[in-house]
Motif scaffolding. Structure first.
Motif, short mmCIF file in Angstrom:
data_model
loop_
_atom_site.label_atom_id
_atom_site.label_comp_id
_atom_site.label_asym_id
_atom_site.label_seq_id
_atom_site.Cartn_x
_atom_site.Cartn_y
_atom_site.Cartn_z
N SER A 139 0.95 -1.81 -0.17
CA SER A 139 -0.02 -0.07 -0.13
C SER A 139 1.30 1.66 -0.19
N LYS A 140 1.84 1.22 -0.23
CA LYS A 140 3.12 2.39 0.14
C LYS A 140 3.51 2.50 -1.32
N GLN A 141 3.63 4.22 -1.93
CA GLN A 141 3.92 4.13 -3.24
C GLN A 141 6.02 4.10 -2.97
N VAL A 142 6.22 2.99 -4.23
CA VAL A 142 7.86 3.12 -4.26
C VAL A 142 8.09 3.63 -5.78
N VAL A 143 7.80 3.73 -6.04
CA VAL A 143 8.02 4.65 -8.07
C VAL A 143 6.95 5.16 -8.79
N THR A 144 7.26 5.06 -9.47
CA THR A 144 6.70 5.70 -10.43
C THR A 144 7.04 6.11 -12.47
N HIS A 145 6.93 5.72 -13.04
CA HIS A 145 7.57 5.65 -14.40
C HIS A 145 6.98 6.49 -15.85
N GLU A 146 7.40 7.22 -16.28
CA GLU A 146 6.23 7.39 -17.79
C GLU A 146 7.45 6.98 -18.64
N GLY A 147 7.37 5.78 -19.89
CA GLY A 147 7.21 5.53 -20.58
C GLY A 147 7.11 4.15 -21.37
N GLY A 148 7.30 3.27 -22.69
CA GLY A 148 7.01 2.28 -22.59
C GLY A 148 7.98 0.39 -22.31
N HIS A 149 8.90 1.46 -22.39
CA HIS A 149 10.17 -0.05 -23.38
C HIS A 149 10.90 0.17 -22.46
N LEU A 150 11.00 0.15 -21.07
CA LEU A 150 12.38 0.75 -20.37
C LEU A 150 12.50 0.08 -19.31
N PRO A 151 13.52 -0.17 -18.51
CA PRO A 151 13.42 -0.48 -17.53
C PRO A 151 12.97 0.43 -16.10
N PHE A 152 12.54 0.01 -15.03
CA PHE A 152 12.65 1.06 -14.02
C PHE A 152 12.76 0.03 -12.59
N GLU A 153 13.18 1.36 -11.96
CA GLU A 153 13.16 -0.07 -10.34
C GLU A 153 13.24 0.87 -9.20
N ALA A 154 13.05 0.23 -7.84
CA ALA A 154 12.68 1.06 -7.00
C ALA A 154 13.81 0.63 -5.75
N GLU A 155 14.40 0.86 -4.29
CA GLU A 155 14.51 0.04 -3.43
C GLU A 155 13.66 -0.49 -2.23
N VAL A 156 12.95 -1.55 -2.25
CA VAL A 156 11.66 -1.86 -1.12
C VAL A 156 12.52 -2.28 -0.22
N THR A 157 13.21 -2.11 0.44
CA THR A 157 14.02 -3.02 1.54
C THR A 157 13.30 -2.63 2.98
N SER A 158 12.95 -1.68 3.29
CA SER A 158 12.50 -1.15 4.32
C SER A 158 10.96 -1.59 4.47
N LEU A 159 10.16 -1.83 2.90
CA LEU A 159 9.26 -1.87 2.93
C LEU A 159 7.91 -3.71 3.12
#
Ligand SMILES: *[C@@H]1O[C@H](CO)[C@@H](O)[C@H](O)[C@H]1NC(C)=O
Ligand SMILES: *[C@@H]1O[C@H](CO)[C@@H](O)[C@H](O)[C@H]1NC(C)=O
Ligand SMILES: *[C@@H]1O[C@H](CO)[C@@H](O)[C@H](O)[C@H]1NC(C)=O
Ligand SMILES: *[C@@H]1O[C@H](CO)[C@@H](O)[C@H](O)[C@H]1NC(C)=O
Ligand SMILES: *[C@@H]1O[C@H](CO)[C@@H](O)[C@H](O)[C@H]1NC(C)=O
Length: 648
Positions: A139-159
């Motif tokens: 339920s916590k927002q971790v990442v947003t990304h615009e664009g359809g064909h490339l990778p994205f990531e977020a650190e989620v260690t503490s979540l």
């Protein structure tokens, strides 16, 4: 409620410096492919996810009702949706196929107990989701990304809850606007006598279906607290010596860095301590396209080890030693003239849409080999990394194209669009910069390059790419149907002229006899105007498999064969001079929006969408195989000479 969407979706990018745009803030850090090593674990979250399209009239119910606060199944009816896959074609629901707006996914998973150690970091990575994406973990927002064909990531260690269930929720919006890449528009139809209340349609400016959803794998992966964030390399050649120039970025604190280079037999051949340096390889084996050498696609392996107080992070990167250079008439790989005979593709197939599918990937590479294609253009967006890995490994050359397809209207050239385009190029470079197979960047396909705004726009985009990567040529593909090159505002900034034409198809339909003449004259004229090497980056004719008429009529297999032969006659004249490549449009049939010119999609494939050959595939195969024979004979001759000379 709209504020909450906007606030999450659009990172703010500004930055004007000396007349061209430089990006700051929006993109930080590396995007190394998630892979296992002694210090890293990867857990794929592929499989069936819960899925629900938000069909509320404003498409905003998911946000107003906060669907991310609980499991999606509790918010309403969900269906099973495979990941990775496009959601459009897997059900019998027409409204889902043609859906425009936010689609929601969620999945529950266990975070391994062993990952809970304070010595770990955990990242959540999407190889791609189309187009705007918002991700929540528990339920916590971790990442947003615009664009359809490339990778994205977020650190989620503490979540994460380790050793327990966790929920990941994803909202993906496929709406294309004048400032997205590719751009599009939405038209609201207000005439209630003709359309239901609130009716709107998405208009595309590209000729392929806007497949959407989580189309590539989702992964969790671990690293130690101090970890390798990015690796950047480039390679040069001096005689028989290869030099790998590298730079390692790490997070964070004091470290010791060692870089080791192994050959294909796993023998250690060079070593360096430090974050920036050079590895020198005497009597190096170079990375060649498979048509230029009997020992093509040679890959070394670079092992990077970053350590801090006895804790190590290890990452292995395949490295091909090769150079790319263009002159006014040639495209040189390792100092030798390269002739590209290949295809344009799409990541498109029945049912799964643009979802990554390894059986399909291997089938396509088998067909490329069968054809004798030595490269392709990633029309019209970056392809999955799994595909790019195979190109590196097999010696298939890639023109790596951005999703900049259909940039036509004034709004598409405005500063918001430009800033986003520059950001996308940075993301693409960041992902693919170390790949030997990538020999050129294509920033766009068929923009309106006659518009006066196209000049400064492409000057900025291309200067930006060159500032990131001074080692590779840059291009965009020009739609010449036909207009004089003098009218083009942007071609002056490219290194190679990539020209798309459809003589005897969109112009002079049915008149096969004009092709050779027109192709010859136009290609010569473009070369003369800009004094740069030329590639025919598209040419093709729609062909319904099984349609036969002789003498040929449009849409028959006979017509496609004659069409290609007439183009090839021109290519064979010009190949002796400035003409450096031919890419058929298209490798296989693919889906488009519905229109009166498209009978269940675009039929210009030499293979059907099910990957079976049309008559033209056999013709192309004959041609490409004999081009390979020519090239290999010439190259092996040269290669022996090259060994005793400096070739850069
Ligand atoms: C999401 O989809 C809706 C419906 O098409 C559209 O109005 C809205 O602008 C989209 N939002 C984003 C951020 O893409
Ligand atoms: C790559 O090449 C350019 C010059 O061509 C150089 O400036 C850059 O530092 C090199 N090294 C890396 C690791 O990018
Ligand atoms: C780097 O290596 C040296 C020599 O082994 C060691 O003394 C030092 O503690 C190491 N530094 C870190 C940050 O691990
Ligand atoms: C973009 O911004 C620059 C600098 O503010 C301005 O000169 C230019 O006219 C703008 N271009 C467009 C197409 O709006
Ligand atoms: C290419 O060369 C091979 C081996 O010499 C030969 O068997 C084959 O027929 C040639 N193919 C073409 C299309 O010329």
């Amino acid at each position: 409620m709209m504020a909450s969407i906007q606030q999450v979706v659009f990172p703010f990018i500004v930055c004007l410096l000396h007349g061209f745009l430089i990006c700051q803030g929006a993109i930080t850090g590396g995007m190394l492919y998630a892979k296992e090593s002694e210090s890293r674990e990867v857990k794929e979250l592929n499989g069936l996810w819960n899925f629900r399209a938000d069909k509320s009239s404003a498409r905003d119910e998911g946000f107003t009702q906060k669907w991310f606060m609980q499991s999606l199944a509790k918010t309403g009816a969900v269906i099973d949706m495979p990941v990775p896959c496009s959601y459009n074609d897997v059900t019998q629901d027409r409204t889902l196929r043609d859906f425009v707006g936010w689609a929601w996914y969620d999945k529950e998973f266990i975070a391994p107990n062993s990952w809970g150690s304070t010595l770990n970091r955990v990242f959540l990575r999407f190889e791609s989701a189309h187009y705007n994406t918002v991700v929540w973990v528990n339920s916590k927002q971790v990442v947003t990304h615009e664009g359809g064909h490339l990778p994205f990531e977020a650190e989620v260690t503490s979540l994460l809850n380790y050793g327990q269930e966790n929920r990941i929720t994803v909202a993906v919006n496929n709406t294309l606007t004048p400032d997205t890449l590719p751009p599009g528009t939405v038209t609201h139809k207000s005439d209630t006598k003709r359309y239901p209340p609130g009716y709107y349609v998405q208009n595309l400016q590209m000729d392929f279906f806007n497949y959407a959803g989580i189309q590539r794998p989702v992964k969790l992966y671990t690293t130690p607290l101090v970890y390798i964030d990015d690796i950047t390399i480039n390679t040069t050649i001096s005689g028989s010596t290869g030099i790998i120039d590298f730079s390692i970025a790490h997070i964070s604190g004091a470290v010791n860095v060692t870089v080791e280079l192994f050959d294909a037999a796993n023998q250690l051949i060079a070593k360096y301590s430090g974050t920036k340096g050079k590895l020198t390889v005497k009597n190096a084996k170079f990375w060649w396209p498979y048509t230029m050498s009997d020992t093509p696609a040679y890959l070394y392996k670079m092992k990077v080890n970053v350590s801090s107080s006895g804790v190590h992070d290890i990452y292995r990167l395949p490295v091909g030693i090769r150079t790319v250079k263009t002159t006014d008439k040639q495209f040189l790989i390792n100092g030798q003239p390269f002739y590209l005979h290949g295809v344009n593709k799409h990541e498109d197939a029945d049912i799964r849409g643009k979802g990554l599918d390894l059986p399909l990937v291997i089938k396509d590479f088998s067909l490329l080999k069968w054809l004798g294609a030595n490269g392709f253009r990633t029309s019209h967006y970056p392809y999955a990394e799994e595909i790019m890995d195979l190109c590196d490994k097999l010696g298939i050359v890639v023109i790596d194209e951005s999703p900049g397809v259909g940039i036509k209207t004034l709004e598409n050239f405005d500063n918001t669009s430009l800033a986003h385009h520059i950001e996308v190029m940075t993301e693409m470079w960041r992902r693919d910069k170390n790949r030997p197979s990538v020999v050129m960047w294509s920033v766009a396909n068929e923009p309106n390059s006659k518009a006066s705004v196209a000049g400064p726009y492409f000057k900025s985009v291309i200067a930006h790419v060159k500032s990131l990567d001074p080692t590779r040529p840059v291009t965009f593909t020009i739609a010449d149907m036909p207009f004089p090159p003098q009218l083009d505002q942007a071609a002056q900034y490219v290194d190679v002229l990539c020209i798309n034409t459809y003589y005897a198809w969109y112009s002079d339909p049915g008149h096969l006899e004009v092709i050779t003449l027109q192709a010859n004259n136009d290609l010569v004229e473009w070369h003369k105007e800009f004094n740069k090497p030329v590639i025919q980056s598209e040419y093709g004719a729609d062909t319904i498999p099984g349609f036969h008429v002789d003498p040929p009529l449009m849409f028959t297999e006979e017509y496609q064969v004659e069409f290609l032969k007439n183009y090839h006659a021109a290519f064979d004249q010009l190949r002796k001079d400035f003409f450096v490549g031919e890419l058929i449009w298209n490798f296989a049939d693919f889906m488009t929006d519905q229109s009166v010119t498209r009978a269940v999609g675009n039929k210009k494939g030499v293979f059907t969408r099910q990957r079976q050959p049309k008559a033209s595939a056999h013709l192309l195969r004959q041609r490409y195989q004999s081009l390979i024979n020519d090239t290999l004979t010439n190259c092996n001759k040269h290669n022996n000479i090259v060994k005793s000379n400096t070739i850069l």
